[in-house]
Design a protein around this motif. Structure first.
Motif, short mmCIF file in Angstrom:
data_model
loop_
_atom_site.label_atom_id
_atom_site.label_comp_id
_atom_site.label_asym_id
_atom_site.label_seq_id
_atom_site.Cartn_x
_atom_site.Cartn_y
_atom_site.Cartn_z
N SER A 1 -7.69 9.73 -6.59
CA SER A 1 -8.06 9.70 -5.36
C SER A 1 -8.77 8.45 -4.66
O SER A 1 -8.42 8.21 -3.70
N ASP B 1 -5.09 5.31 2.46
CA ASP B 1 -4.56 6.73 2.71
C ASP B 1 -6.04 7.19 3.31
O ASP B 1 -7.00 7.10 3.02
N ARG C 1 -8.29 14.03 -0.21
CA ARG C 1 -7.37 13.45 -1.30
C ARG C 1 -7.34 14.17 -2.68
O ARG C 1 -6.42 14.24 -3.50
N ALA D 1 -5.40 2.37 -1.20
CA ALA D 1 -4.21 2.21 -0.45
C ALA D 1 -3.76 2.49 0.88
O ALA D 1 -2.55 2.90 1.10
N LEU E 1 -5.72 5.83 -3.94
CA LEU E 1 -5.08 6.28 -2.83
C LEU E 1 -6.00 5.99 -1.60
O LEU E 1 -5.30 5.37 -0.72
N THR F 1 0.87 9.22 -5.87
CA THR F 1 1.38 10.53 -5.48
C THR F 1 2.36 11.14 -6.46
O THR F 1 2.00 12.47 -6.61
N ARG G 1 1.00 4.02 -2.97
CA ARG G 1 0.66 5.57 -2.44
C ARG G 1 1.81 6.22 -3.03
O ARG G 1 1.55 7.46 -3.82
N CYS G 2 2.85 6.03 -2.76
CA CYS G 2 3.93 6.68 -3.35
C CYS G 2 4.01 6.83 -4.82
O CYS G 2 4.34 8.04 -5.34
N ALA H 1 0.88 -1.17 0.04
CA ALA H 1 -0.03 0.12 0.02
C ALA H 1 0.85 1.20 0.03
O ALA H 1 0.48 2.25 -0.85
N GLU H 2 1.99 1.35 0.88
CA GLU H 2 2.80 2.41 0.70
C GLU H 2 3.45 2.60 -0.44
O GLU H 2 3.57 3.82 -0.82
#
Length: 730
Positions: free
Chosen positions: A80, A88, A95, A86, A83, A57, A53-54, A49-50
């Motif tokens: 959005s 967020d 978002r 994931a 995210l 983004t 997200r990275c 997930a991290e």
């Protein structure tokens, strides 16, 4: 002008294109697995997930012809949503604000479209806000630095960079959230940064130009072994003069910028932080579909100098076979230029995902774009949606192109992956993987791409290998019928039995409310593509004013009544594009179609070519909605007509022909020039000619008889070509 080729794109198509773009832009099995889980609603693994997200983004998304922002709105909401899946934990509207402030960009030449795009993005941000009191809703983001009113085709892409810093990103993000005096001060700071980048870009271009010019001048001033200086060629002298003009133009633009003049739009200056990254991660959209003859000549010249897909538009191998190296073969579409620009705006490894006309995959004028894409990109997905046009509100024939930009070194280092190919028919998508080389009609530069499933392509290639192209046979290349340039003047309505009812050598003709007597000797029956059916033609209600002699030269003087009839159109006829200064104003063009000979004629548009034979004593004139070839003998003409009307030939042609409305195809000169004829034509003629002769004299011929004869002359089994017939005739 840029938006004249725009049409409504259904949300399902937009969603599909954005999904394909994200699939191509996030390589690697781990990210792909996380993306698939996010689409299903949740990414379970915190580490995955991290990473997702990275990656999401950091995406920078551009629509270079954004219109009212349909693609950008969906991209923002989808990023959005992903995210959120994931892990967020921020609210949806938060978002969306963050995605919009960091990664959504658009350009359009229409100020109203830009305003509407900003409005839609604003509404998409606030629609999910939990605040019911408008006074508590945070100020809407300032989008004028994200959505630009400019021509995305103007100026260079990111090929000229001026050493940008990440400060522009922070300035833009702060400006997006600023209000009042803080907004105005940040606006001035961004203006200064953009001016600085624009000046740097011009200085870089000027230095590069000076270096190129210096290299050539030094080479010309050098001496050979005999102490003689080389004389500059005409091309080199022209290049030096052009470089001098360009340098003077750049110096004037640079002086204007330094004096405080307006900053002209440029991606390197107006999106300087993206330039520092090498380009956008995703370039998406539905660019305008406009034939370039609708663009003013002065603008066409500038576009031709800047874009290879226009400058070298034609697929030369196919154009040479049909004599279309200029004119029709060079009629590139504006969408091709946007596709080229999209690939140059994407960073190395970035993705361009566009809805383009399907003709760019097959037409002569798409050769430059296809060659460019084959050299500089990897095709991730290619889809033909022309048979699924019920989804659109116009008679469109779209294709989806998803291409990842790669350098030459990267292409040599790794083998190109297989493209995801698909053809959408009604509500069904047929998909298969294929390397781009396997899609090409042949191995020539810019050859058409054929979206045919493997079994169908194998049958297609089998037929091609069993014969030789029509243009290389005794028939030669196909030619268009007679062109008038003004049908209202030359085509007149007549009675069905006008030949027998001539009065004193004259006939009654009509055009609208006008009626007159015209000399019978100057009238000939006309033949349009829509008048044709296999082996026969319907009687035409129109005759052609034939203003030429038996040697196809324009008459020195017109008969009195014909001159009176044509005189009201004289100003129009003198302005015809094909007319030259010395031409007689009543002349016709491409008159070879009227020359007495055995001629095989077919329509340029239809479900099948519908070939007919015209005898040497038939004075019917095929018009420019027909193509024709001359045949040496009656047997050759009858045999060729059978071959063109046979199901196997029509299926083969349908695989490469451009689509037209209602399931029709365009059987253009280059398309027919590639049609394989049996290699042993003498043996094939002996089999086919009797069938054609009987059909020409009214004897019914069944489709099964035509198919059996075509299989026999190629020495093929029915099962070997069945996939092609089923695919094209289903």
């Amino acid at each position: 002008r840029r938006n004249t080729g725009a049409f409504y794109t259904p949300p399902a198509v937009i969603r599909h294109i954005v999904d394909l773009a994200l699939d191509a832009a996030l390589p690697g099995s781990a990210l792909q697995d996380a993306l698939a889980q996010a689409r299903e609603g949740r990414v379970a693994d915190p580490q995955s997930a991290e990473a997702l997200r990275c990656a999401l983004t950091n995406l920078r998304v551009l629509d270079p012809a954004c219109g009212t922002g349909a693609f950008l709105v969906h991209a923002m909401t989808e990023l959005s949503r992903l995210l959120g899946a994931a892990q967020d934990a921020r609210a949806e509207h938060v978002r969306r604000r963050d995605v919009l402030a960091q990664g959504i960009f658009g350009v359009d030449v229409n100020p109203t479209a830009v305003w509407l795009c900003e409005l839609r993005l604003w509404l998409s941000v606030v629609v999910d806000s939990p605040e019911r009191d408008p006074r508590l809703v945070p100020p809407l983001p300032n989008l004028d630095r994200h959505i630009r009113c400019a021509d995305a085709l103007a100026g260079p892409a990111f090929d000229v960079q001026s050493g940008n810093d990440e400060g522009i990103t922070r300035l833009r993000q702060r400006y997006a959230r600023a209000t009042g005096s803080r907004k105005r001060s940040l606006q001035r700071a961004l203006d200064r940064a953009e001016r600085h980048l624009a000046i740097g870009a011009l200085e870089t271009r000027l230095r590069r130009l000076a270096d190129v010019r210096r290299d050539l001048v030094c080479a010309l001033r050098g001496r050979d072994l005999f102490s003689r200086r080389r004389v500059a060629t005409a091309t080199e002298r022209a290049a030096l003069a052009e470089w001098r003009r360009d340098a003077n133009s750049l110096r004037r633009a640079l002086a204007a910028l330094r004096a405080g003049g307006a900053v002209p739009f440029g991606f390197a200056s107006h999106f300087g932080d993206v330039a520092g990254r090498g380009g956008f991660d995703l370039v998406i959209g539905n660019p305008p579909w406009v034939r370039l003859h609708r663009i003013p000549p002065s603008e066409r010249d500038a576009l031709r100098a800047r874009y290879l897909s226009m400058r070298e538009a034609v697929w030369r191998a196919g154009a040479a076979a049909s004599g279309a190296l200029s004119g029709f073969g060079m009629q590139a579409d504006l969408a091709a230029l946007f596709a080229e620009r999209a690939t140059t705006l994407a960073r190395p490894g970035g993705v361009a995902a566009l809805l383009i006309p399907v003709k760019l995959l097959r037409s002569l004028a798409g050769g430059g774009l296809r060659g460019l894409l084959a050299r500089s990109t990897e095709i991730s997905a290619l889809e033909d949606h022309s048979a699924g046009r019920s989804m659109f509100d116009a008679a469109t024939y779209p294709a989806v192109l998803v291409a990842r930009r790669v350098g030459a070194a990267a292409r040599r280092a790794i083998a190109a992956p297989a493209s995801s190919c698909a053809v959408v028919r009604r509500d069904t998508a047929i998909r298969w993987p294929s390397p781009i080389q396997r899609l090409s009609l042949d191995d020539t530069e810019g050859a058409p791409w054929l979206l045919l499933p493997p079994a169908v392509r194998a049958a297609f290639d089998l037929v091609a290998a069993s014969g030789i192209p029509l243009s290389e046979t005794l028939f030669g290349r196909p030619m268009l019928g007679v062109k008038t340039g003004c049908n209202d003047a030359f085509l007149v309505n007549v009675d069905p039995d006008w030949k027998s009812r001539a009065i004193g050598g004259t006939c009654i003709v009509r055009q609208g409310e006008r009626e007159a007597l015209i000399e019978r000797a100057i009238l000939r029956p006309s033949l349009r593509g829509e008048d044709l059916r296999a082996f026969a033609s319907s009687p035409s209600a129109q005759a052609l004013l034939w203003t030429h002699d038996d040697q196809l030269e324009p008459l020195r003087t017109l008969p009195r009544r014909a001159a009176q009839w044509l005189s009201p159109w004289r100003p129009t006829l003198e302005r015809r594009v094909d007319a030259k200064a010395r031409d007689r104003w009543w002349m016709l063009f491409r008159t070879e179609a009227a020359q007495p000979a055995w001629r095989v004629v077919w329509g340029d548009v239809g479900r099948t070519p519908r070939a007919v034979v015209l005898t040497p004593d038939n004075d019917t004139v095929p018009l420019n909605t027909c193509y024709f070839v001359r045949a040496p003998t009656e047997a050759d003409a009858d045999a060729l007509a059978v071959w063109l009307n046979a199901p196997l030939a029509t299926a083969w042609l349908g695989a490469i022909a451009e689509p037209a409305r209602g399931g029709y195809h365009r059987f253009l000169g280059w398309t027919m020039a590639r049609l394989p004829l049996p290699s042993d034509w003498s043996a094939a003629r002996a089999i086919l000619a009797p069938i054609g002769r009987a059909a020409r004299h009214g004897v019914p011929v069944t489709v099964d008889e035509l198919h059996a004869a075509s299989l026999r002359v190629l020495d093929l089994r029915a099962v070997a070509v069945e996939p092609l017939l089923t695919w094209m005739h289903s």
